[in-house]
Scaffold this motif. Structure first.
Motif, PDB file in Angstrom:
ATOM      1  N   PRO A   1       0.821  -1.210   0.000  1.00 52.92           N
ATOM      2  CA  PRO A   1       0.000   0.000   0.000  1.00 52.92           C
ATOM      3  C   PRO A   1       0.857   1.264   0.000  1.00 52.92           C
ATOM      4  O   PRO A   1       1.983   1.268   0.512  1.00 52.92           O
ATOM      5  CB  PRO A   1      -0.815  -0.126   1.299  1.00 52.92           C
ATOM      6  CG  PRO A   1      -0.863  -1.587   1.580  1.00 52.92           C
ATOM      7  CD  PRO A   1       0.474  -2.119   1.112  1.00 52.92           C
TER       8      PRO A   1
ATOM      9  N   GLY B   1      -1.460  -3.452  -2.934  1.00 55.55           N
ATOM     10  CA  GLY B   1      -1.385  -2.062  -2.507  1.00 55.55           C
ATOM     11  C   GLY B   1      -2.121  -1.066  -3.380  1.00 55.55           C
ATOM     12  O   GLY B   1      -2.595  -0.039  -2.900  1.00 55.55           O
ATOM     13  N   HIS B   2      -2.222  -1.337  -4.678  1.00 51.33           N
ATOM     14  CA  HIS B   2      -2.922  -0.422  -5.591  1.00 51.33           C
ATOM     15  C   HIS B   2      -4.040  -1.163  -6.325  1.00 51.33           C
ATOM     16  O   HIS B   2      -4.349  -0.859  -7.477  1.00 51.33           O
ATOM     17  CB  HIS B   2      -1.946   0.190  -6.596  1.00 51.33           C
ATOM     18  CG  HIS B   2      -1.015   1.193  -6.004  1.00 51.33           C
ATOM     19  ND1 HIS B   2       0.114   0.830  -5.299  1.00 51.33           N
ATOM     20  CD2 HIS B   2      -1.047   2.549  -5.991  1.00 51.33           C
ATOM     21  CE1 HIS B   2       0.738   1.924  -4.889  1.00 51.33           C
ATOM     22  NE2 HIS B   2       0.060   2.972  -5.293  1.00 51.33           N
TER      23      HIS B   2
ATOM     24  N   MET C   1      -8.269  -4.042   4.603  1.00 45.14           N
ATOM     25  CA  MET C   1      -8.728  -3.436   3.360  1.00 45.14           C
ATOM     26  C   MET C   1     -10.105  -3.975   3.003  1.00 45.14           C
ATOM     27  O   MET C   1     -10.409  -5.141   3.235  1.00 45.14           O
ATOM     28  CB  MET C   1      -7.772  -3.752   2.211  1.00 45.14           C
ATOM     29  CG  MET C   1      -6.489  -2.966   2.203  1.00 45.14           C
ATOM     30  SD  MET C   1      -5.445  -3.434   0.804  1.00 45.14           S
ATOM     31  CE  MET C   1      -6.505  -3.048  -0.593  1.00 45.14           C
TER      32      MET C   1
END
Length: 250
Positions: free
Chosen positions: A51, A110-111, A141
Protein backbone atom coordinates in the motif's frame (compact mmCIF):
# COMPACT_ATOMS: atom_id res chain seq x y z
CA UNK A 1 -13.97 -19.02 -18.45
CA UNK A 2 -13.67 -17.57 -21.94
CA UNK A 3 -10.38 -15.99 -23.11
CA UNK A 4 -10.16 -12.30 -22.15
CA UNK A 5 -7.27 -11.34 -24.45
CA UNK A 6 -7.03 -11.43 -28.22
CA UNK A 7 -3.27 -10.97 -28.64
CA UNK A 8 -0.26 -13.08 -27.73
CA UNK A 9 2.25 -11.92 -25.09
CA UNK A 10 4.83 -9.81 -26.90
CA UNK A 11 6.90 -8.50 -23.99
CA UNK A 12 7.22 -8.83 -20.22
CA UNK A 13 8.50 -6.25 -17.73
CA UNK A 14 9.35 -6.95 -14.09
CA UNK A 15 8.14 -4.18 -11.80
CA UNK A 16 10.29 -3.32 -8.77
CA UNK A 17 8.06 -2.68 -5.78
CA UNK A 18 10.91 -2.45 -3.28
CA UNK A 19 12.95 -4.56 -0.85
CA UNK A 20 11.86 -6.32 2.32
CA UNK A 21 13.78 -8.29 4.92
CA UNK A 22 12.01 -11.38 6.24
CA UNK A 23 12.92 -12.20 9.84
CA UNK A 24 13.32 -15.91 9.07
CA UNK A 25 16.85 -16.39 7.81
CA UNK A 26 16.95 -13.44 7.68
CA UNK A 27 16.57 -13.06 3.95
CA UNK A 28 16.17 -10.05 1.69
CA UNK A 29 13.45 -10.35 -0.92
CA UNK A 30 12.32 -8.23 -3.81
CA UNK A 31 8.66 -7.29 -4.06
CA UNK A 32 7.65 -7.71 -7.67
CA UNK A 33 4.85 -7.30 -10.11
CA UNK A 34 4.69 -7.70 -13.87
CA UNK A 35 3.44 -5.84 -16.91
CA UNK A 36 2.71 -7.79 -20.07
CA UNK A 37 1.94 -6.25 -23.44
CA UNK A 38 0.39 -8.34 -26.18
CA UNK A 39 0.86 -8.03 -29.91
CA UNK A 40 -2.69 -6.62 -30.02
CA UNK A 41 -1.59 -3.73 -27.80
CA UNK A 42 -3.32 -5.04 -24.66
CA UNK A 43 -1.70 -4.29 -21.29
CA UNK A 44 -1.95 -6.72 -18.37
CA UNK A 45 -0.80 -5.69 -14.89
CA UNK A 46 -0.02 -8.46 -12.40
CA UNK A 47 -0.04 -7.42 -8.71
CA UNK A 48 0.65 -3.94 -7.34
CA UNK A 49 3.00 -4.18 -4.32
CA UNK A 50 2.61 -2.66 -0.86
CA UNK A 51 0.00 0.00 0.00
CA UNK A 52 1.11 3.61 -0.63
CA UNK A 53 1.42 4.33 3.10
CA UNK A 54 4.61 2.24 3.10
CA UNK A 55 6.27 4.69 0.73
CA UNK A 56 5.11 7.62 2.87
CA UNK A 57 6.27 6.25 6.24
CA UNK A 58 7.29 2.59 6.32
CA UNK A 59 7.90 2.51 10.08
CA UNK A 60 4.47 3.92 10.92
CA UNK A 61 2.76 1.61 8.43
CA UNK A 62 4.62 -1.39 9.84
CA UNK A 63 3.43 -0.53 13.34
CA UNK A 64 -0.13 -0.02 12.19
CA UNK A 65 -0.20 -3.40 10.45
CA UNK A 66 1.90 -5.23 13.08
CA UNK A 67 4.13 -6.36 10.23
CA UNK A 68 7.30 -6.30 12.34
CA UNK A 69 6.61 -9.81 13.56
CA UNK A 70 7.27 -10.96 9.99
CA UNK A 71 9.98 -8.58 8.85
CA UNK A 72 10.85 -5.01 7.94
CA UNK A 73 10.86 -2.76 4.91
CA UNK A 74 14.35 -2.07 3.60
CA UNK A 75 13.38 0.24 0.76
CA UNK A 76 9.98 1.25 -0.57
CA UNK A 77 9.85 4.69 -2.16
CA UNK A 78 7.29 6.53 -4.32
CA UNK A 79 9.26 5.23 -7.31
CA UNK A 80 8.36 1.69 -6.22
CA UNK A 81 4.64 2.33 -6.44
CA UNK A 82 2.77 0.65 -9.28
CA UNK A 83 1.87 3.82 -11.25
CA UNK A 84 5.51 5.00 -11.12
CA UNK A 85 6.79 1.63 -12.27
CA UNK A 86 4.35 1.58 -15.17
CA UNK A 87 5.37 5.13 -16.06
CA UNK A 88 8.91 3.83 -16.66
CA UNK A 89 7.38 1.75 -19.45
CA UNK A 90 5.32 4.59 -20.89
CA UNK A 91 2.12 3.02 -19.53
CA UNK A 92 -0.53 5.13 -17.80
CA UNK A 93 -3.17 3.71 -15.41
CA UNK A 94 -5.75 4.19 -18.13
CA UNK A 95 -3.75 1.98 -20.48
CA UNK A 96 -4.21 -1.10 -18.27
CA UNK A 97 -6.76 -3.43 -19.86
CA UNK A 98 -6.70 -6.16 -17.20
CA UNK A 99 -5.33 -6.63 -13.69
CA UNK A 100 -4.42 -10.05 -12.35
CA UNK A 101 -4.48 -10.43 -8.58
CA UNK A 102 -2.38 -13.51 -7.85
CA UNK A 103 -3.60 -13.50 -4.23
CA UNK A 104 -4.44 -10.86 -1.64
CA UNK A 105 -1.50 -10.59 0.75
CA UNK A 106 -0.30 -7.11 1.73
CA UNK A 107 2.66 -6.98 -0.70
CA UNK A 108 0.47 -7.73 -3.72
CA UNK A 109 -2.65 -5.56 -3.31
CA UNK A 110 -1.39 -2.06 -2.51
CA UNK A 111 -2.92 -0.42 -5.59
CA UNK A 112 -5.74 -2.86 -6.30
CA UNK A 113 -8.07 0.15 -6.34
CA UNK A 114 -5.79 2.25 -8.54
CA UNK A 115 -6.97 1.08 -11.96
CA UNK A 116 -10.76 1.45 -11.84
CA UNK A 117 -11.24 0.99 -15.56
CA UNK A 118 -9.63 -2.44 -15.63
CA UNK A 119 -11.38 -5.70 -14.73
CA UNK A 120 -9.63 -7.68 -11.97
CA UNK A 121 -8.92 -11.36 -12.58
CA UNK A 122 -8.86 -13.14 -9.23
CA UNK A 123 -9.47 -16.64 -7.88
CA UNK A 124 -13.03 -17.15 -6.69
CA UNK A 125 -11.66 -18.52 -3.40
CA UNK A 126 -9.93 -15.20 -2.69
CA UNK A 127 -12.86 -13.03 -3.75
CA UNK A 128 -15.18 -15.07 -1.52
CA UNK A 129 -13.30 -13.84 1.56
CA UNK A 130 -15.04 -11.07 3.52
CA UNK A 131 -11.99 -8.89 2.90
CA UNK A 132 -8.60 -9.38 1.22
CA UNK A 133 -6.19 -11.50 3.29
CA UNK A 134 -3.84 -8.55 3.87
CA UNK A 135 -1.65 -9.69 6.75
CA UNK A 136 -1.89 -12.15 9.66
CA UNK A 137 -5.62 -11.92 10.17
CA UNK A 138 -5.61 -8.13 9.92
CA UNK A 139 -8.02 -7.83 7.04
CA UNK A 140 -7.73 -4.05 6.97
CA UNK A 141 -8.73 -3.44 3.36
CA UNK A 142 -12.18 -3.56 1.85
CA UNK A 143 -12.77 -4.91 -1.61
CA UNK A 144 -12.64 -2.03 -4.08
CA UNK A 145 -15.50 -1.57 -6.51
CA UNK A 146 -14.43 -3.42 -9.64
CA UNK A 147 -15.45 -5.82 -12.36
CA UNK A 148 -14.13 -9.06 -10.85
CA UNK A 149 -13.55 -12.00 -13.18
CA UNK A 150 -13.39 -15.02 -10.89
CA UNK A 151 -11.16 -18.01 -11.63
CA UNK A 152 -12.30 -21.50 -10.63
CA UNK A 153 -9.71 -23.55 -12.54
CA UNK A 154 -6.90 -23.43 -15.07
CA UNK A 155 -7.78 -21.68 -18.32
CA UNK A 156 -6.29 -19.85 -21.30
CA UNK A 157 -6.48 -16.10 -20.78
CA UNK A 158 -5.54 -15.70 -24.44
CA UNK A 159 -3.18 -17.27 -26.95
CA UNK A 160 0.12 -18.12 -25.26
CA UNK A 161 -1.14 -16.97 -21.84
CA UNK A 162 -2.25 -19.63 -19.33
CA UNK A 163 -3.72 -18.97 -15.90
CA UNK A 164 -3.03 -21.71 -13.33
CA UNK A 165 -5.03 -22.09 -10.11
CA UNK A 166 -2.51 -23.34 -7.55
CA UNK A 167 -3.85 -22.91 -3.98
CA UNK A 168 -1.57 -23.56 -1.05
CA UNK A 169 0.28 -20.38 -0.20
CA UNK A 170 -3.14 -18.73 -0.21
CA UNK A 171 -6.65 -20.08 -0.82
CA UNK A 172 -6.78 -18.74 -4.37
CA UNK A 173 -3.16 -18.50 -5.41
CA UNK A 174 -2.63 -18.00 -9.15
CA UNK A 175 0.41 -18.59 -11.36
CA UNK A 176 0.87 -17.72 -15.04
CA UNK A 177 2.61 -19.42 -17.96
CA UNK A 178 3.28 -17.18 -20.95
CA UNK A 179 5.04 -17.69 -24.26
CA UNK A 180 7.28 -14.81 -25.37
CA UNK A 181 8.49 -14.56 -28.98
CA UNK A 182 12.23 -14.55 -28.16
CA UNK A 183 12.57 -15.69 -24.55
CA UNK A 184 10.14 -18.58 -25.01
CA UNK A 185 7.99 -20.04 -22.22
CA UNK A 186 8.11 -18.21 -18.88
CA UNK A 187 6.48 -19.53 -15.71
CA UNK A 188 5.57 -16.82 -13.21
CA UNK A 189 5.02 -18.78 -10.02
CA UNK A 190 4.13 -15.82 -7.83
CA UNK A 191 4.06 -17.04 -4.21
CA UNK A 192 3.01 -20.55 -5.17
CA UNK A 193 6.81 -21.01 -5.11
CA UNK A 194 8.44 -17.98 -3.57
CA UNK A 195 11.96 -19.35 -3.97
CA UNK A 196 13.52 -22.63 -5.10
CA UNK A 197 14.52 -23.61 -1.54
CA UNK A 198 10.87 -23.50 -0.47
CA UNK A 199 10.37 -26.81 -2.26
CA UNK A 200 12.88 -28.56 0.01
CA UNK A 201 11.37 -26.76 3.01
CA UNK A 202 8.01 -28.36 2.18
CA UNK A 203 6.36 -24.94 1.99
CA UNK A 204 6.37 -24.56 5.76
CA UNK A 205 4.06 -21.83 6.98
CA UNK A 206 1.74 -21.89 3.96
CA UNK A 207 -2.00 -21.51 4.35
CA UNK A 208 -2.27 -25.20 3.35
CA UNK A 209 1.12 -26.93 3.24
CA UNK A 210 -0.16 -30.12 1.58
CA UNK A 211 -1.80 -28.17 -1.23
CA UNK A 212 1.30 -26.00 -1.60
CA UNK A 213 3.51 -29.09 -1.96
CA UNK A 214 1.18 -30.64 -4.51
CA UNK A 215 0.85 -27.55 -6.66
CA UNK A 216 4.53 -26.66 -6.30
CA UNK A 217 5.37 -30.06 -7.76
CA UNK A 218 2.80 -29.55 -10.51
CA UNK A 219 4.32 -26.20 -11.48
CA UNK A 220 7.87 -27.53 -11.60
CA UNK A 221 6.76 -30.53 -13.68
CA UNK A 222 4.99 -28.15 -16.06
CA UNK A 223 8.09 -25.97 -16.34
CA UNK A 224 10.22 -29.01 -17.14
CA UNK A 225 7.72 -30.31 -19.69
CA UNK A 226 7.45 -26.94 -21.46
CA UNK A 227 11.11 -25.97 -21.10
CA UNK A 228 10.00 -22.81 -19.28
CA UNK A 229 12.18 -20.27 -17.51
CA UNK A 230 10.89 -20.03 -13.95
CA UNK A 231 10.60 -16.64 -12.25
CA UNK A 232 9.93 -17.20 -8.55
CA UNK A 233 7.82 -14.93 -6.39
CA UNK A 234 10.44 -13.72 -3.89
CA UNK A 235 13.80 -15.35 -4.59
CA UNK A 236 16.77 -13.68 -2.82
CA UNK A 237 19.14 -15.34 -5.29
CA UNK A 238 17.22 -14.60 -8.46
CA UNK A 239 15.92 -11.10 -7.78
CA UNK A 240 19.23 -9.18 -8.20
CA UNK A 241 19.82 -10.87 -11.56
CA UNK A 242 16.45 -10.02 -13.09
CA UNK A 243 16.15 -7.06 -15.46
CA UNK A 244 13.60 -4.57 -14.19
CA UNK A 245 11.45 -1.88 -15.80
CA UNK A 246 12.04 0.05 -18.01
CA UNK A 247 13.67 -2.98 -19.64
CA UNK A 248 11.51 -5.63 -21.29
CA UNK A 249 11.94 -9.33 -21.87
CA UNK A 250 10.92 -10.06 -25.45
Amino acid sequence: MQPLLTGRPERLAILDYGLFEVNAGPRTIGICGYAIRTDAGEVVLIDTGFPPKYAADAEAATREDDLGSFGRVLSITPENMAPAQLDLLGITPGDVDLMIQTHTHIDHIGHMDGFPGAPILIAAAERALPRPLYWSGKQMMDWPEADYRQVTGDFDLGPGFEILLVPGHAPGQLAMLIELPQTGPVLLTSDAISRASEIDEQFAGSWDEDLAIRHGARLMALAKDRGAWVIYGHSPEQWPRLRKAPEWYL
